[in-house]
Design a protein around this motif. Structure first.
Motif, mmCIF file in Angstrom:
data_model
loop_
_atom_site.group_PDB
_atom_site.id
_atom_site.type_symbol
_atom_site.label_atom_id
_atom_site.label_comp_id
_atom_site.label_asym_id
_atom_site.label_seq_id
_atom_site.Cartn_x
_atom_site.Cartn_y
_atom_site.Cartn_z
ATOM 1 N N GLU A 122 3.122 23.443 101.180
ATOM 2 C CA GLU A 122 3.138 24.090 99.862
ATOM 3 C C GLU A 122 4.377 24.953 99.652
ATOM 4 O OE1 GLU A 122 0.725 24.195 97.200
ATOM 5 O OE2 GLU A 122 0.131 22.342 98.191
ATOM 6 N N ALA A 123 5.059 25.322 100.720
ATOM 7 C CA ALA A 123 6.226 26.210 100.613
ATOM 8 C C ALA A 123 7.363 25.497 99.882
ATOM 9 C CB ALA A 123 6.676 26.644 102.000
ATOM 10 N N PRO A 124 8.122 26.228 99.073
ATOM 11 C CA PRO A 124 9.226 25.599 98.347
ATOM 12 C C PRO A 124 10.426 25.333 99.252
ATOM 13 C CG PRO A 124 9.152 27.931 97.858
ATOM 14 C CD PRO A 124 7.949 27.631 98.708
ATOM 15 N N GLY A 125 11.148 24.275 98.944
ATOM 16 C CA GLY A 125 12.385 23.968 99.659
ATOM 17 C C GLY A 125 12.211 23.875 101.166
ATOM 18 N N SER A 126 13.120 24.489 101.893
ATOM 19 C CA SER A 126 13.085 24.446 103.361
ATOM 20 C C SER A 126 12.256 25.569 103.952
ATOM 21 C CB SER A 126 14.510 24.532 103.909
ATOM 22 O OG SER A 126 15.072 25.794 103.590
ATOM 23 N N MET A 127 11.589 26.351 103.133
ATOM 24 C CA MET A 127 10.823 27.500 103.616
ATOM 25 C C MET A 127 9.673 27.088 104.539
ATOM 26 S SD MET A 127 9.541 30.700 101.325
ATOM 27 C CE MET A 127 11.194 31.072 100.774
ATOM 28 N N GLY A 128 9.173 25.871 104.385
ATOM 29 C CA GLY A 128 8.076 25.402 105.224
ATOM 30 C C GLY A 128 8.441 25.340 106.696
ATOM 31 N N ARG A 129 9.724 25.181 107.012
ATOM 32 C CA ARG A 129 10.152 25.150 108.417
ATOM 33 C C ARG A 129 10.016 26.504 109.084
ATOM 34 N NH1 ARG A 129 15.749 21.975 107.738
ATOM 35 N NH2 ARG A 129 15.694 23.139 105.813
ATOM 36 N N GLU A 132 -8.025 25.521 115.519
ATOM 37 C CA GLU A 132 -7.967 24.335 114.650
ATOM 38 C C GLU A 132 -7.774 24.727 113.190
ATOM 39 O OE1 GLU A 132 -11.550 22.118 115.213
ATOM 40 O OE2 GLU A 132 -11.137 21.743 117.335
ATOM 41 N N ARG A 133 -8.561 25.705 112.741
ATOM 42 C CA ARG A 133 -8.495 26.121 111.336
ATOM 43 C C ARG A 133 -7.156 26.785 111.019
ATOM 44 N NH1 ARG A 133 -13.314 28.886 108.236
ATOM 45 N NH2 ARG A 133 -13.681 26.731 107.718
ATOM 46 N N THR A 134 -6.683 27.633 111.928
ATOM 47 C CA THR A 134 -5.407 28.314 111.700
ATOM 48 C C THR A 134 -4.268 27.310 111.646
ATOM 49 O OG1 THR A 134 -6.264 30.261 112.864
ATOM 50 C CG2 THR A 134 -3.893 30.145 112.541
ATOM 51 N N GLU A 135 -4.284 26.330 112.536
ATOM 52 C CA GLU A 135 -3.241 25.308 112.535
ATOM 53 C C GLU A 135 -3.283 24.490 111.239
ATOM 54 O OE1 GLU A 135 -1.482 21.758 115.378
ATOM 55 O OE2 GLU A 135 -3.518 22.491 115.723
ATOM 56 N N ARG A 136 -4.491 24.160 110.770
ATOM 57 C CA ARG A 136 -4.638 23.388 109.534
ATOM 58 C C ARG A 136 -4.086 24.172 108.338
ATOM 59 N NH1 ARG A 136 -10.034 22.444 109.299
ATOM 60 N NH2 ARG A 136 -10.442 24.156 107.892
ATOM 61 N N VAL A 137 -4.420 25.460 108.244
ATOM 62 C CA VAL A 137 -3.928 26.283 107.137
ATOM 63 C C VAL A 137 -2.408 26.426 107.213
ATOM 64 C CG1 VAL A 137 -3.975 28.596 106.122
ATOM 65 C CG2 VAL A 137 -6.111 27.498 106.817
ATOM 66 N N PHE A 139 2.230 30.791 98.037
ATOM 67 C CA PHE A 139 1.826 29.570 98.725
ATOM 68 C C PHE A 139 0.981 29.874 99.961
ATOM 69 C CE2 PHE A 139 5.840 30.812 100.555
ATOM 70 C CZ PHE A 139 5.695 30.560 101.907
ATOM 71 N N LEU A 140 1.105 31.055 100.555
ATOM 72 C CA LEU A 140 0.304 31.402 101.739
ATOM 73 C C LEU A 140 -1.164 31.599 101.356
ATOM 74 C CD1 LEU A 140 2.837 33.830 103.406
ATOM 75 C CD2 LEU A 140 2.175 31.573 104.229
ATOM 76 N N ALA A 141 -1.410 32.337 100.271
ATOM 77 C CA ALA A 141 -2.795 32.527 99.818
ATOM 78 C C ALA A 141 -3.397 31.215 99.332
ATOM 79 C CB ALA A 141 -2.840 33.573 98.693
ATOM 80 N N ARG A 142 -2.582 30.401 98.665
ATOM 81 C CA ARG A 142 -3.066 29.098 98.197
ATOM 82 C C ARG A 142 -3.452 28.215 99.377
ATOM 83 N NH1 ARG A 142 0.822 28.328 94.920
ATOM 84 N NH2 ARG A 142 2.107 26.925 96.159
ATOM 85 N N ALA A 143 -2.651 28.246 100.439
ATOM 86 C CA ALA A 143 -2.955 27.453 101.640
ATOM 87 C C ALA A 143 -4.255 27.938 102.289
ATOM 88 C CB ALA A 143 -1.807 27.556 102.634
ATOM 89 N N LEU A 144 -4.467 29.237 102.279
ATOM 90 C CA LEU A 144 -5.704 29.773 102.857
ATOM 91 C C LEU A 144 -6.919 29.292 102.066
ATOM 92 C CD1 LEU A 144 -6.869 31.613 105.010
ATOM 93 C CD2 LEU A 144 -6.584 33.522 103.448
ATOM 94 N N ARG A 145 -6.820 29.296 100.742
ATOM 95 C CA ARG A 145 -7.931 28.794 99.918
ATOM 96 C C ARG A 145 -8.161 27.300 100.132
ATOM 97 N NH1 ARG A 145 -5.450 32.106 96.183
ATOM 98 N NH2 ARG A 145 -4.465 30.341 95.147
ATOM 99 N N MET A 146 -7.062 26.532 100.230
ATOM 100 C CA MET A 146 -7.181 25.088 100.397
ATOM 101 C C MET A 146 -7.693 24.717 101.797
ATOM 102 S SD MET A 146 -3.627 24.036 98.527
ATOM 103 C CE MET A 146 -3.738 22.287 98.813
#
Length: 126
Positions: free
Chosen positions: A41-48, A29-34, A117-124
């Motif tokens: 948080e990823a810029p442009g199409s990088m989130g895909r 659950e936590r890994t999926e949420r992060v 954005f990966l470290a920021r997502a982990l903190r959030m």
């Protein structure tokens, strides 16, 4: 009458690390949420390109989040000012600036600031 209680910490630890157990479900659950936060948080199409999975590591189960976009390293670490030239000798670069098409043989890129954005997502996601 007497009662003898033994707590075998090794067995308890192995039980908690079992696949499909309570600990794995919470980790999933936590890994999926992060990962969802990282994709947002990823810029442009990088989130895909953000993906996640659970794997067994040296210390038990681990949640792993990856982004396999070809430019992710440049986004996370940033870049210094650099020159951009065409790939082919004698070629030109083509891009748009303010709606106008521009052709040139050289671009002096100012560089980019790091966007981890990966470290920021982990903190959030904590």
């Amino acid at each position: 009458m007497s009662v003898d209680v033994r707590i075998e910490t090794g067995r308890i630890a192995r039980f908690l690390r079992l696949r499909g157990g309570r600990v794995e479900r919470k980790l999933r659950e936590r890994t999926e949420r992060v990962a969802r936060i990282a994709a947002a948080e990823a810029p442009g199409s990088m989130g895909r390109y953000v993906d996640w999975h659970i794997e067994t590591g040296p210390r038990g189960l681990e949640g792993v989040i990856t982004c396999d976009h070809p430019a992710v390293l440049y986004v996370v670490q940033g870049t210094r000012p650099h020159l951009i030239r065409p790939r082919r000798r004698g070629g030109v670069l083509r891009f748009e600036v303010g709606g106008d098409v521009v052709y040139t043989r050289l671009v002096r890129h100012p560089g980019t600031r790091p966007n981890n954005f990966l470290a920021r997502a982990l903190r959030m996601g904590r």
